[in-house]
Design a protein around this motif. Sequence first.
Motif, PDB file in Angstrom:
ATOM      1  N   ASP A 109       0.849  -1.186   0.000  1.00 44.58           N
ATOM      2  CA  ASP A 109       0.000   0.000   0.000  1.00 44.58           C
ATOM      3  C   ASP A 109       0.891   1.243   0.000  1.00 44.58           C
ATOM      4  O   ASP A 109       1.600   1.522   0.976  1.00 44.58           O
ATOM      5  N   ALA A 110       0.873   2.002  -1.079  1.00 47.51           N
ATOM      6  CA  ALA A 110       1.723   3.184  -1.209  1.00 47.51           C
ATOM      7  C   ALA A 110       1.417   4.213  -0.127  1.00 47.51           C
ATOM      8  O   ALA A 110       2.314   4.870   0.408  1.00 47.51           O
ATOM      9  N   GLY A 111       0.125   4.348   0.213  1.00 43.40           N
ATOM     10  CA  GLY A 111      -0.250   5.308   1.245  1.00 43.40           C
ATOM     11  C   GLY A 111       0.332   4.947   2.596  1.00 43.40           C
ATOM     12  O   GLY A 111       0.748   5.818   3.359  1.00 43.40           O
ATOM     13  N   ALA A 112       0.353   3.644   2.912  1.00 48.87           N
ATOM     14  CA  ALA A 112       0.914   3.192   4.183  1.00 48.87           C
ATOM     15  C   ALA A 112       2.404   3.493   4.241  1.00 48.87           C
ATOM     16  O   ALA A 112       2.917   4.011   5.250  1.00 48.87           O
ATOM     17  N   GLN A 113       3.121   3.188   3.159  1.00 44.74           N
ATOM     18  CA  GLN A 113       4.555   3.470   3.119  1.00 44.74           C
ATOM     19  C   GLN A 113       4.811   4.977   3.213  1.00 44.74           C
ATOM     20  O   GLN A 113       5.713   5.433   3.923  1.00 44.74           O
ATOM     21  N   GLY A 114       3.973   5.736   2.509  1.00 47.73           N
ATOM     22  CA  GLY A 114       4.153   7.192   2.504  1.00 47.73           C
ATOM     23  C   GLY A 114       3.918   7.804   3.872  1.00 47.73           C
ATOM     24  O   GLY A 114       4.665   8.692   4.301  1.00 47.73           O
ATOM     25  N   ARG A 133       9.694   6.544   1.778  1.00 42.54           N
ATOM     26  CA  ARG A 133       9.314   7.413   0.659  1.00 42.54           C
ATOM     27  C   ARG A 133       9.676   6.763  -0.680  1.00 42.54           C
ATOM     28  O   ARG A 133       8.928   6.846  -1.659  1.00 42.54           O
ATOM     29  N   GLU A 134      10.849   6.118  -0.718  1.00 46.41           N
ATOM     30  CA  GLU A 134      11.265   5.447  -1.954  1.00 46.41           C
ATOM     31  C   GLU A 134      10.301   4.308  -2.299  1.00 46.41           C
ATOM     32  O   GLU A 134       9.932   4.121  -3.468  1.00 46.41           O
ATOM     33  N   GLN A 135       9.902   3.540  -1.274  1.00 43.92           N
ATOM     34  CA  GLN A 135       8.987   2.428  -1.520  1.00 43.92           C
ATOM     35  C   GLN A 135       7.623   2.938  -1.971  1.00 43.92           C
ATOM     36  O   GLN A 135       6.991   2.352  -2.864  1.00 43.92           O
ATOM     37  N   ALA A 136       7.160   4.033  -1.370  1.00 44.36           N
ATOM     38  CA  ALA A 136       5.881   4.616  -1.769  1.00 44.36           C
ATOM     39  C   ALA A 136       5.916   5.042  -3.230  1.00 44.36           C
ATOM     40  O   ALA A 136       4.959   4.800  -3.989  1.00 44.36           O
ATOM     41  N   TYR A 149       8.312  14.861  -1.753  1.00 45.61           N
ATOM     42  CA  TYR A 149       8.884  14.762  -0.416  1.00 45.61           C
ATOM     43  C   TYR A 149      10.136  13.901  -0.380  1.00 45.61           C
ATOM     44  O   TYR A 149      11.035  14.130   0.437  1.00 45.61           O
ATOM     45  N   LEU A 150      10.220  12.920  -1.272  1.00 50.83           N
ATOM     46  CA  LEU A 150      11.458  12.157  -1.371  1.00 50.83           C
ATOM     47  C   LEU A 150      12.601  13.065  -1.824  1.00 50.83           C
ATOM     48  O   LEU A 150      13.718  13.009  -1.282  1.00 50.83           O
ATOM     49  N   ALA A 151      12.335  13.930  -2.811  1.00 52.50           N
ATOM     50  CA  ALA A 151      13.360  14.864  -3.278  1.00 52.50           C
ATOM     51  C   ALA A 151      13.781  15.824  -2.161  1.00 52.50           C
ATOM     52  O   ALA A 151      14.967  16.114  -1.978  1.00 52.50           O
ATOM     53  N   VAL A 152      12.802  16.306  -1.379  1.00 49.77           N
ATOM     54  CA  VAL A 152      13.111  17.197  -0.256  1.00 49.77           C
ATOM     55  C   VAL A 152      13.990  16.477   0.755  1.00 49.77           C
ATOM     56  O   VAL A 152      14.984  17.027   1.257  1.00 49.77           O
ATOM     57  N   ASP A 153      13.641  15.226   1.075  1.00 50.19           N
ATOM     58  CA  ASP A 153      14.425  14.455   2.043  1.00 50.19           C
ATOM     59  C   ASP A 153      15.866  14.264   1.562  1.00 50.19           C
ATOM     60  O   ASP A 153      16.826  14.428   2.328  1.00 50.19           O
ATOM     61  N   ALA A 165      17.581  14.447  -9.592  1.00 49.65           N
ATOM     62  CA  ALA A 165      17.054  13.433 -10.521  1.00 49.65           C
ATOM     63  C   ALA A 165      15.602  13.096 -10.199  1.00 49.65           C
ATOM     64  O   ALA A 165      14.787  12.875 -11.107  1.00 49.65           O
ATOM     65  N   ILE A 166      15.261  13.071  -8.908  1.00 50.68           N
ATOM     66  CA  ILE A 166      13.884  12.788  -8.501  1.00 50.68           C
ATOM     67  C   ILE A 166      12.975  13.973  -8.808  1.00 50.68           C
ATOM     68  O   ILE A 166      11.822  13.817  -9.232  1.00 50.68           O
ATOM     69  N   ALA A 167      13.497  15.195  -8.625  1.00 51.71           N
ATOM     70  CA  ALA A 167      12.668  16.399  -8.762  1.00 51.71           C
ATOM     71  C   ALA A 167      12.435  16.810 -10.213  1.00 51.71           C
ATOM     72  O   ALA A 167      11.404  17.422 -10.528  1.00 51.71           O
TER      73      ALA A 167
END
Length: 551
Positions: A109-114, A133-136, A149-153, A165-167
């Motif tokens: 579940d992407a929401g759970a990971q997020g 965040r990566e798994q989500a 948020y992954l890019a921010v992290d 690269a993510i952003a």
Amino acid sequence: MTPFENEIDQLLTQAEALLQDEKPSEALTLLDRARKLEPKHAWMILFRGVALGQLGRVDEAVDQLITAADGNQEDVDIQVDAARHLSFLEQYQDALICAKRAVSLDEADAGAQGIYGEVLERMERIADAVPYREQALLLDPEDIDSRYYLAVDLCDLGRYAEATAIAEPLVLQFPDDPDIIRLHGACLSYQGHHEEALARWAELERYEGITPNLLHNRASTLDVLGQSEEALTTIDEAIDIEPDLAMNYYTRAMIKEHLQDDAGAVEDYLETLARDPGHLDAIINLVEIATTVDIIPAVLERVDHLLETTEDDAKLRYARGRLLMENGELTRGAEEIAAAVQREPAMGIAWYTLTMLYGMLADLEAAVSASDQALRHFPDDAGLWFHRGLALHDLRRFPEAMESYDRAIQLAPEDPIPWVQLGRLLLLDLERPKDARGVLREVLRLQPDNQSAPWMLGLCYLRLGQIDEAASILHTLLGGEPDHLWGRLVRAAFSAQHGDLDTAFDDLSVATVQGYDTRLLLNEPLFEPLWADTRFASMLSAAKDMPADEA
């Protein structure tokens, strides 16, 4: 379907819309109607928690959110929403419990990971949040929030190329979004693309107008480009608009440092701490300038004044301790920093400083204990491992000391200092001259002019019976400094082994004049040929009568 189920669904749908519009009082009215129809409805209870939270009734809100989550532990969506809103209310441990439940219920579940990543972010555990965040994002590549948020992290962790690269897909997809422009500009700036970052700030101005955040970013970029005068004017504008923002004073302090205005920088670092007492970078820079320009007493007085209103602030106590330390008041400095870590045990920099302070104060057990705490935060700091080794060495905990020196060497193999101490430990304390020989050779490779390694290496050769090598080392050592104390002692041992007692006693006389206590030679088998000589007994007698401070 119950007779009221359709009505309840309608009430909840309307209430949710009102909550999204931040109209909690109106939402509560609808939720109270729903509660009369079905008092234990999970989403009704959860939405009531959200509404109460928006109204500032935090205790009631938390109670409702936890009730919803605990009563529906098999519902992923309930756990995700409860975690999110508990996190908003800064109830992080409860939020984490719900997030863990959600992930365990459905790892796909992407929401759970997020939400797990989001809660960890709010707890400032950014490195821990990144895998979730990566798994989500992996589970839902189209989810904008996960990508953003992954890019921010990644940016916060200093992984700027990965963040970019993510952003970049977001930049292409949402070229007019201010948050994405801001993120991309930060990534560019941190990677040294400052001109491109300036262009981003210009774009941001078109969408948001002049804001303190924009001015701050522009000032920082101009300063890095060497345009410090313009940067100062820009950050002054930011402070005029928002005079209570600590970050702007910190940036202005750094700009003033670059303009060599130390007095102005000190004032701005103090202004930063007045607004954000926990700003560690400001504390570190402030202490460094105060020490450099010799104004510690004046700065201490200002920090004391700040502590009058925030006496329990751990980082300000740390600042006071550092200033006392730099002022030569080591004991008082250690007391202040110890008080800081009592208030904030996770302050790694304070444990690091205590390691050094306790070492200087010869409180060796405390130094080891502090270093163990510090290494939880700085496990790859070679200097910390080295100082831990020194304390253990002085405590005669030799195997542990050797492990610490080894770790320091692994982390900084080109630094000769840990090699020297390891060689000393192996040779003089563990009596392993073969191992010490290789270590000391490495010292001389790294630092050919090292003053300690040659005499210890000469002693290694003597103990190993490598007479020619010992003679070569002594020739080099005493050729450069004829009265080198340790060189004379090693040569005395060399001469004693060869039966040249007159030369041995001449060398010992030179060493004794320099303050060497001849009694220590009774523990060195290389000097056994001298022990029966009357001259040796006379030296022992003279050493016995030596004043304690000289000995």
